[in-house]
Write an enzyme that holds these catalytic residues in place. Structure first.
Site, mmCIF file in Angstrom:
data_model
loop_
_atom_site.group_PDB
_atom_site.id
_atom_site.type_symbol
_atom_site.label_atom_id
_atom_site.label_comp_id
_atom_site.label_asym_id
_atom_site.label_seq_id
_atom_site.Cartn_x
_atom_site.Cartn_y
_atom_site.Cartn_z
ATOM 1 C CE LYS A 91 36.861 27.100 57.378
ATOM 2 N NZ LYS A 91 35.749 26.753 56.594
ATOM 3 C CE LYS A 98 34.328 21.071 51.009
ATOM 4 N NZ LYS A 98 34.426 22.415 50.552
ATOM 5 C CE LYS A 106 41.575 25.334 48.300
ATOM 6 N NZ LYS A 106 40.971 26.408 49.076
#
Ligand code: AMP
Ligand code: TRP
Length: 333
Positions: free
Chosen positions: A112, A202, A205
């Site tokens: 993050k 992965k 978005k």
């Protein structure tokens, strides 16, 4: 009693990874469980840079994604995290029994922080090192435990967060008395769909390495054409030597229902071009009914709002009952 709970951050349009790793499971589980709650994690998503001007729209887009993908409001509650304030209240309580050492060593904490570093948001630096990203798993534990949920359909990068949830539950029970049972993840084979541009990451978005559920047939065809492939030409499934092609085969397999072995046979001696063009067709066909339903739902915003508000009222009743029990055990009431 099977009590299912899951959530997705409204941080962008949902993609095939979200569908195959999360929502597909949800839709299957909603028919089997005794209690089902799906949440838009709007408080989680503000821990990384976002745009307040478009945020409401983004939240509603994800709600429509859920409904179009088959979440059934007769079987599941569909709620926005920030509309059920009991989640954050329980998170505060859990903060007091969660050592920082459980949180700052999680790989997602580092990820993050990197996301904030890499964000294109002009004010991104202001999110750097905020408490919210450290505390993220504690709020997640509260989301889950406030409904005494025990089955959590998620992708595998969330497993460490579920470990923290169970640690918090155990510690609460030890300190104040038994309230919480342990929770279990629910994973499926689609749990790790990779980026079409970099199979080491992965599908996410951001960027154009993912296929959004709302992508038009042209966009889908273009993205699959551009998807990276591996060095040798065979279309075979081997995640070590052929990660990119294996990822495409997985998508083909999960969306068409064809067995992986069968797909390998079908494309023996054929080119990537042929395989990719068929895969694009599989994806376009699969997404067609989803997109039709989405367009229908766009015409009835009042219906969507009423699904949310009715669900949130019911969720508050459940949440209040747990919170009352928690406060009584803790001497807060
Ligand atoms: P996120 O998009 O990171 O908020 O994730 C929402 C849900 O989708 C979580 O349960 C994730 O585990 C799942 N998910 C996200 N990306 C993928 C992916 N590439 N493959 C499989 N599942 C995913
Ligand atoms: N952390 C999850 C994600 O990033 C979203 C989430 C928030 C969640 N609360 C949850 C998932 C509770 C499952 C259960 O995708």
């Amino acid at each position: 009693m099977i009590k299912v709970f899951s959530g997705i951050r409204p941080s962008g349009k949902l993609h095939l990874g979200n569908y195959l790793g999360a929502i597909k499971n949800w839709v299957e589980l909603q028919n089997e469980a005794d209690q089902v709650i799906f949440m838009i994690a709007d408080y989680h998503a503000i821990t990384t840079p976002y745009d307040p001007k478009t945020y409401q729209q983004q939240i509603m887009d994800v709600v429509l994604d859920y409904l179009a993908a088959g979440v059934n409001p007769d079987k599941a509650l569909l709620i926005r995290q920030s509309k059920v304030p009991q989640h954050t209240e329980l998170a505060w309580i859990f903060n007091t029994i969660s050592p920082i050492g459980w949180l700052d060593r999680l790989p997602t904490y580092k990820e993050k922080q990197d996301q904030i570093e890499e964000s294109a948001n002009p004010k991104a630096a202001s999110w750097k090192n905020n408490m919210g990203i450290l505390d993220y798993p504690v709020l997640m534990a509260a989301d889950i435990l406030i409904y005494k949920s025990n089955l959590i359909p998620v992708g595998n990068e969330q497993l460490k967060h579920l470990d923290v949830t169970n640690e918090i539950a155990k510690k609460f029970n030890y300190l104040f008395g038994e309230i919480f049972e342990s929770t279990k993840p629910h994973l499926t084979e689609g749990a790790h769909i990779l980026s079409l541009q970099d199979p080491k990451r992965k599908m996410s978005k951001t960027g154009d390495e993912g296929i959004a559920l709302s992508d038009s047939p042209d966009e889908i065809i273009k993205k699959i054409k551009k998807a990276v492939t591996d060095s040798s030409k065979e279309i075979i499934f081997n995640t070590d030597s052929k990660p990119a092609v294996s990822n495409l085969i997985t998508i083909y397999h999960l969306l068409s229902g064809q067995k992986i072995k069968k797909i390998e046979e079908m494309y023996e001696g054929k080119s990537y071009v042929e395989f990719k063009s068929d895969l694009a067709e599989v994806v376009v066909e699969f997404l067609k009914p989803f997109q039709e339903k989405y367009q229908e739902l766009q015409k009835t915003p009042d219906y969507t709002t009423s699904v949310l508000t009715k669900s949130e009222e019911k969720a508050k009743v459940l949440a209040n009952s747990t919170l009352k029990e928690v406060k009584e055990k803790m001497g807060l009431e």
